[in-house]
Structures are given as C-alpha cells and as structure tokens.
Design a protein around this motif. Structure first.
Motif, short mmCIF file in Angstrom:
data_model
loop_
_atom_site.label_atom_id
_atom_site.label_comp_id
_atom_site.label_asym_id
_atom_site.label_seq_id
_atom_site.Cartn_x
_atom_site.Cartn_y
_atom_site.Cartn_z
N ASP A 1 -11.44 7.80 -1.17
CA ASP A 1 -10.43 6.76 -0.94
C ASP A 1 -9.37 6.86 -2.04
OD1 ASP A 1 -10.34 3.66 0.50
OD2 ASP A 1 -9.09 4.10 -1.23
N ARG A 2 -8.15 7.21 -1.63
CA ARG A 2 -7.07 7.45 -2.59
C ARG A 2 -6.80 6.24 -3.47
NH1 ARG A 2 -5.86 10.11 2.16
NH2 ARG A 2 -4.85 12.13 2.01
N ASP A 3 -6.71 5.07 -2.83
CA ASP A 3 -6.36 3.87 -3.59
C ASP A 3 -7.43 3.57 -4.64
OD1 ASP A 3 -4.49 1.75 -4.00
OD2 ASP A 3 -6.03 0.39 -3.26
N GLN A 4 -8.69 3.78 -4.29
CA GLN A 4 -9.76 3.50 -5.24
C GLN A 4 -9.74 4.48 -6.41
OE1 GLN A 4 -12.70 1.30 -4.60
NE2 GLN A 4 -11.56 0.29 -3.01
N GLY B 1 -16.46 8.40 -10.22
CA GLY B 1 -15.71 8.69 -8.99
C GLY B 1 -15.18 7.42 -8.38
N PRO B 2 -14.34 7.55 -7.32
CA PRO B 2 -13.85 6.35 -6.64
C PRO B 2 -15.01 5.59 -5.98
CG PRO B 2 -13.18 8.35 -5.47
CD PRO B 2 -13.80 8.78 -6.75
N ASP C 1 -5.39 13.34 -3.71
CA ASP C 1 -4.17 13.64 -2.96
C ASP C 1 -3.12 14.12 -3.93
OD1 ASP C 1 -2.78 12.89 -0.10
OD2 ASP C 1 -1.38 12.79 -1.78
N VAL D 1 -6.44 16.27 5.66
CA VAL D 1 -5.03 16.32 5.34
C VAL D 1 -4.79 15.86 3.91
CG1 VAL D 1 -2.81 15.27 5.90
CG2 VAL D 1 -4.38 15.95 7.70
N GLN E 1 0.04 13.93 -3.85
CA GLN E 1 1.17 13.04 -4.09
C GLN E 1 0.74 11.65 -4.59
OE1 GLN E 1 4.43 13.22 -1.49
NE2 GLN E 1 5.19 11.19 -1.96
N ALA E 2 -0.29 11.09 -3.95
CA ALA E 2 -0.65 9.71 -4.25
C ALA E 2 -1.07 9.51 -5.70
CB ALA E 2 -1.76 9.23 -3.32
N THR F 1 -21.16 3.95 -9.99
CA THR F 1 -20.53 3.39 -8.80
C THR F 1 -21.51 2.58 -7.95
OG1 THR F 1 -19.13 5.32 -8.85
CG2 THR F 1 -19.09 4.03 -6.84
N ARG G 1 2.24 1.79 -3.36
CA ARG G 1 1.21 2.19 -4.32
C ARG G 1 0.83 3.66 -4.17
NH1 ARG G 1 -2.16 0.19 -7.93
NH2 ARG G 1 -4.34 0.75 -7.74
N LEU G 2 0.73 4.10 -2.93
CA LEU G 2 0.34 5.51 -2.70
C LEU G 2 1.55 6.43 -2.72
CD1 LEU G 2 -2.35 5.38 0.14
CD2 LEU G 2 -2.68 5.44 -2.31
N THR G 3 2.75 5.88 -2.69
CA THR G 3 4.01 6.63 -2.54
C THR G 3 3.93 7.58 -1.35
OG1 THR G 3 3.36 8.43 -4.05
CG2 THR G 3 4.44 6.53 -5.02
N GLN G 4 3.21 7.16 -0.34
CA GLN G 4 3.14 7.92 0.91
C GLN G 4 2.53 7.02 1.98
OE1 GLN G 4 -1.27 9.93 0.21
NE2 GLN G 4 0.48 11.25 0.23
N LYS H 1 1.31 17.15 -7.41
CA LYS H 1 2.76 17.36 -7.39
C LYS H 1 3.39 16.63 -8.55
CE LYS H 1 3.26 18.02 -2.43
NZ LYS H 1 3.09 17.16 -1.25
N LYS I 1 -15.20 4.01 -3.16
CA LYS I 1 -15.41 4.56 -1.82
C LYS I 1 -15.06 6.03 -1.90
CE LYS I 1 -14.00 0.41 0.61
NZ LYS I 1 -12.70 -0.18 0.93
N ILE J 1 -7.00 5.84 -7.61
CA ILE J 1 -5.89 5.36 -8.44
C ILE J 1 -6.39 4.25 -9.36
CG2 ILE J 1 -3.67 4.14 -8.39
CD1 ILE J 1 -3.02 5.60 -5.82
N GLN K 1 0.84 -1.20 0.00
CA GLN K 1 0.00 0.00 0.00
C GLN K 1 0.88 1.25 0.00
OE1 GLN K 1 -3.92 0.06 0.47
NE2 GLN K 1 -3.01 1.64 -0.82
N ALA L 1 1.90 9.37 -9.49
CA ALA L 1 2.43 8.25 -10.27
C ALA L 1 1.43 7.74 -11.32
CB ALA L 1 2.89 7.13 -9.34
N TYR M 1 -9.64 18.85 12.33
CA TYR M 1 -10.06 18.46 10.98
C TYR M 1 -11.48 17.90 11.00
CZ TYR M 1 -5.27 19.03 9.41
OH TYR M 1 -4.06 19.56 9.09
#
Lengths: 324, 329
Positions: B75-78, B69-70, B100, B166, B102-103, A298, A240-243, B126, B72, B80, A237, B106, B196
């Motif tokens: 959710d960053r991973d979703q 959309g993602p 995000d 964040v 940064q995430a 979705t 994958r997120l590079t963070q 970024k 979830k 991606i 993980q 790539a 937050y």
C-alpha cells in the motif's frame, strides 16, 4: 453554557471518552524515554495530522451516514475513483480549481447513486454500497487504463506537502481544510434542523416519518453530501501520492468506520458526533505513528488497532446499558 | 498525564535544534523499509541488513536497525507514512525499497530536506534526492530470462508474459528487458503480455488460470517476473497438465516453492537476484555516506540464471537458500 443541560452533559461525556483514549495512547508512547524526544514534537504531530486528513474527511461523511442509521462500504473505492478522475483531468490540462471541483462532484455523483438506490428503491445500504465498492473500484481501474495516472507537477500536490520538517507550523493546507470542514459539519449536525433530522432518522425511522420528516429526501441528501466528502478525500489522496492510483485505499472504509465507532457512534444509528469521529481518526493515526517509532512489528499494530476497536464498542455498550 | 500534556503542548511550538551526527558511543539509527514483510525475498534483505550490522559492530560501529514495512502490504500511502514517521523519529538514515517510483519521490525529498539521507534499493525512484540506488540490473535480468527461454524453445513458439503490477519499476524493467530481447528472435511470438498478477499469490493464481484457460493449448513458453507471479503460474501449469516442461517456464527470484518447482522440473529456469547482498550493500552504502565517504550513485547487486543443472553448486546454493537463520535467529 454556564448551566449545561443534561443532554449537553451526556454529549460532553461522549466526546470526553475518546479524548481520554487519545491521551492514553499518546501517554503510552511518551512513556518510553527513548521514543519521547521524537514522538512528542510539533514536527511529529504535523505528520500525524497530515496522515489523519484522508480518514478524517471520509469520517465526516461516514458519521452523517452512520448517525442516520446507514452504512457506506464504497468509501475506499470512491476515494480511488475520484483521485483517478482528478489525475486524468490534470493530464488533460484542466485548471486547478476546476479539477478540485470536478473531483468533489465525482464523489457527489457516486453518493447520489448510492442514495438513490437506498432511498428510492428502499434497498439495504450495506448491499447497495457493497455493490458500489466493486463498481467504483472497477471504474477507477478502467478509467486509469489499469495503471497509475501520472501527471507533470501540479499545484494540487502542494495541498498535502509537508514543509519545514522540524516544526509544527506551517501545517499543509489539507489539514486546515479538514479542520474547517469538521467545524462546519459539527455545527450542521448540532445546530441545524437538517442535523436534528439526521439524528431522528437514525434513532427511529418510522417515528421520524410519522412526525413529518421527508425520510427519502433526507437519505438522498445524506449520501450525496457524504459522497462530496469522499471526493474531497480523493483529492487529498491524489495530492499525497502525486498520482492517480486506482488501487489505493483498499480497505479504507474499515478504517473510517472504525474511526467513527471509536468516536462513540453506534452502528444502529441515532448517536455519534463529529468531534468523536475526528478523535477516533486521530487515535488510529497516533497508534500507527507511535508503533512505527517504537519499532513494534507490523503485526502488533494490527492486533492493537483491532483491540482498540472492540474496546470502543464495548464501552459504548456499557454506556447504553446504563442509559437504558 | 498532566505533565505529558504539558510536554506535548510545549513540543508542538518548539523548533527542534539541528541534530548532527551522534557521538561515537551512540549507535547510528538506520531504518530499512521494504515493500512488504511476508515475501521470502524481503526476509533475505533483512538478513543482509543484519549481516552489515554485525560486520560494522565488529569494526566498532554500532548500528540500531529498524526493520519496518507498510502496515498493509503493497500500500503506497502506508509506505509514505512509514517514511514520514521515521523522519520525525530522526533516524540517521533510511534504506528504502519504494513501492512506486513516483508516489515515494516527495517523501524522500522531504527526508533529504530534513537532513536524513536515503539509500534506495530494489526499485528505482523518479528523483535525484537519494544517496545511492542499490539494486539488481532488472532489465538485464529480463534479457537473461528471454535468452534462456529462446534457447529452451529453439527460437520457435508462442510466449506468455504474466506481468506483476503497475508502477513497480523493478518488475517493469524485467518485463521490458524480456520483451525487447524476445524481439531479436523472430520465431518467438508473444501471445499475451498485458495481464497483471497483482499483489498476492491468490490474485496472480487467478490471472494465471484465466490466461491458461484462454491460451493453454497454444502456449510454449512462459515468463513470470517475480516470486508472487512465478509460483502461481507454475501451479496453474501443473493444474492443466502442462507442467514437467511440456510448457517451458522461466521465473524470477528464488522462493522456497520456486526452487522446489525447479527441482521437480515444472520450472526450467529461475533468474535469481541477491537480496541478501542488496540489504547488506544498502546499509553499508548508507553508513559509508554517513561517515562522509564518497559512494557510487548506482550499485549493481547482480543476477544469476539458475537451472536444474547448476542448482547444486555451492555458490548457487547460497543464493537459493540464504542463511536466514544465521542472521534472523
């Protein structure tokens, strides 16, 4: 293998069910001539495999636990915490192998705590790991200072990086790691004394104890070993997120449990297979990928994945009734 | 089933040929990827994308839009995964609001490598691998909110900032603009700026209640940097009897409830973006790039301060009530 024994045949059938499910899902998306040229490509299956890695590695640990008659709800939090541990160590300038090792060991430590409470204090795994879900999630946010942990580019990012976007090979290293771990675990579950004891434990704990299996020691080992897999998934993980993200993988435990159940495991313990769980994880990734590419909204995806889970359990029930 | 399997196996080993721009009669496939799909803000973006699609169709340029959309929300991973899945879908281009900074860098670089241009909107990334960044000047929006709050409080009082989440570059820029501008007013003191609200209204409501439980008696002004923090904060202020302008509140974005709060006098100002223009400009910029025309690396879609006084003006009404039905049926 020229004369498969009845048990081998049952096992073959158990794995065959999920395989049929996987082929069916692939067939559904391939039926659309508009989507097929994109969906049925090596490049797309590389992406599906990469997206499966985290759930698959977690499912290796979860299969072990569920077969032994337990459950672990802290998986998502463990992945988040270990990914934050890894990111923090990278920021501190630790060498890459040490970061990898410590991330996996952090997962093992969480598993050890779970196992100690379940085995040592004879507590219900559902409650213990429900508590750990909160503890590990909170610890992850604490350690990360309530934000994401960003680090300068690290070789760890390469583990899950997709290259050559138009073909299947080369697969990211993470996919090979998941495949290798799955093969090892399949052998461990089927061919080793430890593996047979895990099945015995899940099928009938009292009988297992009476026949001389050290139940508490086995539970401790099972949860710790599973924790190592969750730590490994945390590393993936992170890559994958590079963070390091303390809010990542919320609800991942449900995806993982679903993969194991779709793969033919019973939540009452004593049955399940590594191959089945891996295919279960793949089915869910294919569903997500295919619905994206077919332009399904979705909410349809959520409904379909829910139905697939219920169907898988229904099929399992039918199978058990016939066997019983 | 056997034929399917065969194709699959064949496909696995095959290297697919480069697909150039589609012929004139083939529609351009464009994926628009928001951060989530339930906020009203994203529905306006969707409407803007459809508006661009219709205008281009009138010019004879056919567009096939994928709005996704993602799975979830947030959710960053979703997210991606969505980017990756559209990459193999071989869309002609993507318009993405990264969850995000940064995430998502790539995956966007990957898409660029695969020859799929990406226009970023709403939140910064970024990376230098994108075609253009179409967004509100969020820092400026935060400054506008701070100036308005300073005016409401006559430059004197205690101020709370309830942050959003964040890693969300857009809200972080608003928060920074707000705090930087407040520093120019020595009479204004920030008594809390480290809490937050989080992804949902429910989590933000809890955070707002907790904050007001602690600071409710000493606070004079509040800023909430987006829809999902502003609505719960206004509600929490009402709960403790500090609504109706007893505590001055400035929010961001124009959700239906926020506009009602503004009208009712619980909120004294809303900094409003133009999400419809964002969706529109995102798609238009991408299409211009696909046609080989030069595009600006940064497109500002503007912010407007809406108050009870100016909210009935026609151009403000169009911002507050985007004509969603016209585009989304």
């Amino acid at each position: 293998m020229s004369h498969p024994s009845p048990t081998q045949l049952t096992r073959l059938l158990n794995v065959f069910g999920p395989v049929l499910g996987l082929l069916f899902v692939i067939g559904v998306f391939s039926a659309n001539p508009e989507v097929r040229p994109y969906f049925l490509t090596g490049a797309n299956f590389k992406i599906i495999l990469t997206q499966t890695v985290i759930v698959a590695i977690c499912a290796l640990g979860m299969t072990l636990i569920i077969v032994s008659g337990g459950i672990d709800l802290s998986v998502g939090s463990a992945v988040a915490l270990t990914s934050v541990v890894g990111a923090t160590l990278i920021v501190k300038g630790w060498p890459v192998p040490a970061v990898g090792l410590m991330t996996v060991l952090a997962g093992a430590a969480l598993g050890l705590l779970n196992g100690a409470a379940v085995a040592g204090l004879r507590m219900m795994p559902f409650i213990v790991t429900l508590g750990m879900m909160g503890v590990a999630r909170g610890a992850a946010k604490w350690m990360a200072g309530n934000q994401t942990v960003n680090y300068p580019n690290s070789p760890i990012n390469q583990i899950m990086t997709l290259t050559a976007p138009r073909q299947l090979l080369p697969l990211p290293a993470g996919v090979w790691v998941a495949i290798a771990l799955a093969v090892v675990m399949a052998v461990v579950m089927r061919q080793t004394v430890f593996g047979r004891h895990v099945f015995a434990l899940g099928a009938n704990e009292l009988a297992a104890q009476l026949s001389g299996i050290r139940v508490r020691l086995h539970k401790l080992i099972i949860y710790t070993l599973a924790g190592m897999f969750f730590g490994m998934a945390g590393l993936m993980q992170l890559s994958r997120l590079t963070q390091g993200d303390p809010t990542v993988a919320i609800g991942l435990e449900l995806d993982v449990i679903a993969a194991v159940v779709i793969g033919g495991a019973s939540l009452s313990g004593g049955s399940g297979s590594i191959a089945g769980s891996m295919i279960g994880a793949l089915i869910m990734a294919v569903l997500r990928n295919g619905s994206n590419q077919s332009g399904w909204p979705t909410y349809m995806q959520e409904i379909i994945i829910g139905i697939v889970i219920i169907l898988a359990v229904a099929v399992d029930r039918l199978r058990q009734r016939r066997a019983g | 089933m056997r034929a399917t399997l065969l194709r699959w196996l064949l496909g696995m080993g095959l290297v697919f040929p480069l697909a150039g721009l589609p012929a004139a009669d083939k529609p351009l496939k464009i994926a628009v990827i928001p951060k989530g799909t339930t906020h009203e803000f994203w529905k306006s973006v969707h409407a803007g994308a459809v508006k661009a699609q219709r205008e281009l169709a009138a010019q004879g340029v056919k567009i096939e839009l994928f709005w996704k959309g993602p799975l979830k929300e947030d959710d960053r991973d979703q997210q991606i995964q969505v980017v990756e899945n559209f990459m193999t879908r071989r869309v002609d281009g993507m318009v993405l609001a990264p969850l995000d900074s940064q995430a998502l860098a790539a995956p966007v670089a990957n898409a660029a490598k695969a020859g799929i241009p990406v226009v970023i909107f709403d939140s910064d990334l970024k990376s230098d691998q994108y075609v253009s960044f179409v967004a509100t000047d969020n820092y400026q929006g935060g400054c506008l909110a701070a100036e308005h709050l300073a005016k409401l409080l006559n430059g004197q009082g205690n101020v709370i900032l309830l942050r959003y989440a964040v890693g969300s570059a857009s809200t972080e820029a608003r928060e920074a603009g707000f705090l930087d501008t407040l520093r120019k007013h020595p009479g204004l003191k920030v008594i809390s700026s480290d809490q937050y609200g989080g992804a949902t209204r429910e989590t933000a409501y809890q955070a707002a209640q907790n904050l007001l439980n602690r600071y409710g008696r000493e606070v004079h002004g509040v800023f909430a940097p987006n829809e999902s923090t502003a609505i719960p904060m206004a509600k929490a202020l009402r709960d403790i009897g500090q609504g109706g302008g007893r505590v001055k509140m400035v929010g961001f974005d124009a959700g239906t409830q926020s506009v009602q709060d503004l009208r009712a006098g619980d909120v004294q100002g809303l900094v409003v973006q133009n999400p419809l223009r964002m969706g529109y400009a995102g798609v238009m910029t991408l299409v211009r790039h696909l046609r080989g025309e030069p595009v600006a690396k940064r497109v500002d879609t503007g912010v407007t301060l809406v108050t009870a006084e100016n909210m009935e003006q026609a151009e403000i009404q169009a911002l507050l009530h985007p004509p969603l039905d016209q585009y989304l049926k």
